[in-house]
Design a protein around this motif. Sequence first.
Motif, PDB file in Angstrom:
ATOM      1  N   THR A 142       1.058  -1.348  -0.173  1.00 52.27           N
ATOM      2  CA  THR A 142       0.568   0.308   0.185  1.00 52.27           C
ATOM      3  C   THR A 142       0.849   1.167   0.068  1.00 52.27           C
ATOM      4  OG1 THR A 142      -2.254  -0.928   0.699  1.00 52.27           O
ATOM      5  CG2 THR A 142      -1.653   1.157   1.210  1.00 52.27           C
ATOM      6  N   ILE A 143       0.662   2.054  -1.024  1.00 55.19           N
ATOM      7  CA  ILE A 143       1.406   3.481  -1.313  1.00 55.19           C
ATOM      8  C   ILE A 143       0.801   4.374  -0.798  1.00 55.19           C
ATOM      9  CG2 ILE A 143       2.453   5.110  -2.829  1.00 55.19           C
ATOM     10  CD1 ILE A 143       2.972   2.958  -4.578  1.00 55.19           C
ATOM     11  N   THR A 144       1.034   5.521   0.675  1.00 52.62           N
ATOM     12  CA  THR A 144       0.212   6.671   1.080  1.00 52.62           C
ATOM     13  C   THR A 144       0.956   7.884  -0.254  1.00 52.62           C
ATOM     14  OG1 THR A 144      -0.081   5.839   2.912  1.00 52.62           O
ATOM     15  CG2 THR A 144       0.319   8.191   2.433  1.00 52.62           C
ATOM     16  N   LEU A 145       0.328   8.758  -0.513  1.00 53.93           N
ATOM     17  CA  LEU A 145       0.385   9.495  -1.641  1.00 53.93           C
ATOM     18  C   LEU A 145       0.052  11.246  -0.907  1.00 53.93           C
ATOM     19  CD1 LEU A 145      -1.449   8.148  -5.169  1.00 53.93           C
ATOM     20  CD2 LEU A 145       0.994   8.733  -4.318  1.00 53.93           C
ATOM     21  N   VAL A 152       3.530  15.989  -2.496  1.00 59.52           N
ATOM     22  CA  VAL A 152       4.616  16.248  -1.747  1.00 59.52           C
ATOM     23  C   VAL A 152       5.457  15.225  -0.939  1.00 59.52           C
ATOM     24  CG1 VAL A 152       3.456  18.844  -1.123  1.00 59.52           C
ATOM     25  CG2 VAL A 152       2.999  16.873   0.366  1.00 59.52           C
ATOM     26  N   GLY A 153       4.468  14.145  -1.156  1.00 55.24           N
ATOM     27  CA  GLY A 153       4.806  12.912  -0.523  1.00 55.24           C
ATOM     28  C   GLY A 153       4.775  11.666  -1.062  1.00 55.24           C
ATOM     29  N   LEU A 154       5.357  10.300  -0.695  1.00 59.51           N
ATOM     30  CA  LEU A 154       5.134   9.117  -1.104  1.00 59.51           C
ATOM     31  C   LEU A 154       5.808   8.861   0.189  1.00 59.51           C
ATOM     32  CD1 LEU A 154       4.183   7.231  -5.216  1.00 59.51           C
ATOM     33  CD2 LEU A 154       5.861   6.520  -2.957  1.00 59.51           C
ATOM     34  N   TRP A 155       4.770   7.733   0.144  1.00 60.68           N
ATOM     35  CA  TRP A 155       5.672   6.130   1.055  1.00 60.68           C
ATOM     36  C   TRP A 155       4.877   4.875   1.458  1.00 60.68           C
ATOM     37  CZ3 TRP A 155       3.016  11.569   2.812  1.00 60.68           C
ATOM     38  CH2 TRP A 155       4.239  11.647   3.036  1.00 60.68           C
ATOM     39  N   ILE A 156       5.513   3.518   1.064  1.00 58.90           N
ATOM     40  CA  ILE A 156       5.068   2.367   1.140  1.00 58.90           C
ATOM     41  C   ILE A 156       4.838   1.925   2.337  1.00 58.90           C
ATOM     42  CG2 ILE A 156       5.933   0.623   0.447  1.00 58.90           C
ATOM     43  CD1 ILE A 156       7.514   1.428  -1.896  1.00 58.90           C
ATOM     44  N   GLU A 157       4.000   1.613   2.579  1.00 57.17           N
ATOM     45  CA  GLU A 157       3.093   1.054   4.472  1.00 57.17           C
ATOM     46  C   GLU A 157       4.296   0.413   4.921  1.00 57.17           C
ATOM     47  OE1 GLU A 157      -0.452  -0.195   5.754  1.00 57.17           O
ATOM     48  OE2 GLU A 157       0.728  -1.868   3.981  1.00 57.17           O
ATOM     49  N   GLY A 158       4.776   0.510   5.886  1.00 63.70           N
ATOM     50  CA  GLY A 158       5.646   0.145   6.600  1.00 63.70           C
ATOM     51  C   GLY A 158       6.906   0.318   6.465  1.00 63.70           C
ATOM     52  N   GLN A 159       7.802   1.726   5.525  1.00 60.93           N
ATOM     53  CA  GLN A 159       8.803   2.535   5.692  1.00 60.93           C
ATOM     54  C   GLN A 159       9.154   3.129   7.247  1.00 60.93           C
ATOM     55  OE1 GLN A 159       8.052   4.829   1.786  1.00 60.93           O
ATOM     56  NE2 GLN A 159       9.163   5.791   3.237  1.00 60.93           N
TER      57      GLN A 159
END
Length: 88
Positions: free
Chosen positions: A13-16, A24-31
Amino acid sequence: MYYSTTYSSPVGTITLACDGNNLVGLWIEGQKYHGNTIFENIIDNVDLPILVTAKRWLNRYFAGKKPDISELPLAPAGSKFRQEVWNI
């Protein structure tokens, strides 16, 4: 004000996150540093045009196409040090 949505991808799951106009940001769940560059509250909003555009871009990317990153307006949020590294 910042807004976010999630995207289910082959890597998780990616959060945008966006400011309404730019990503302004993109993160992969658990990083390790998930969302830590945004210091304000983030409101869930799946209908903002920039987030819809980013999801379509990711659909093409994960389908094996090579969408151009210049199609996305980027304004990554981060410390002065991080901004300098990204500029390099």
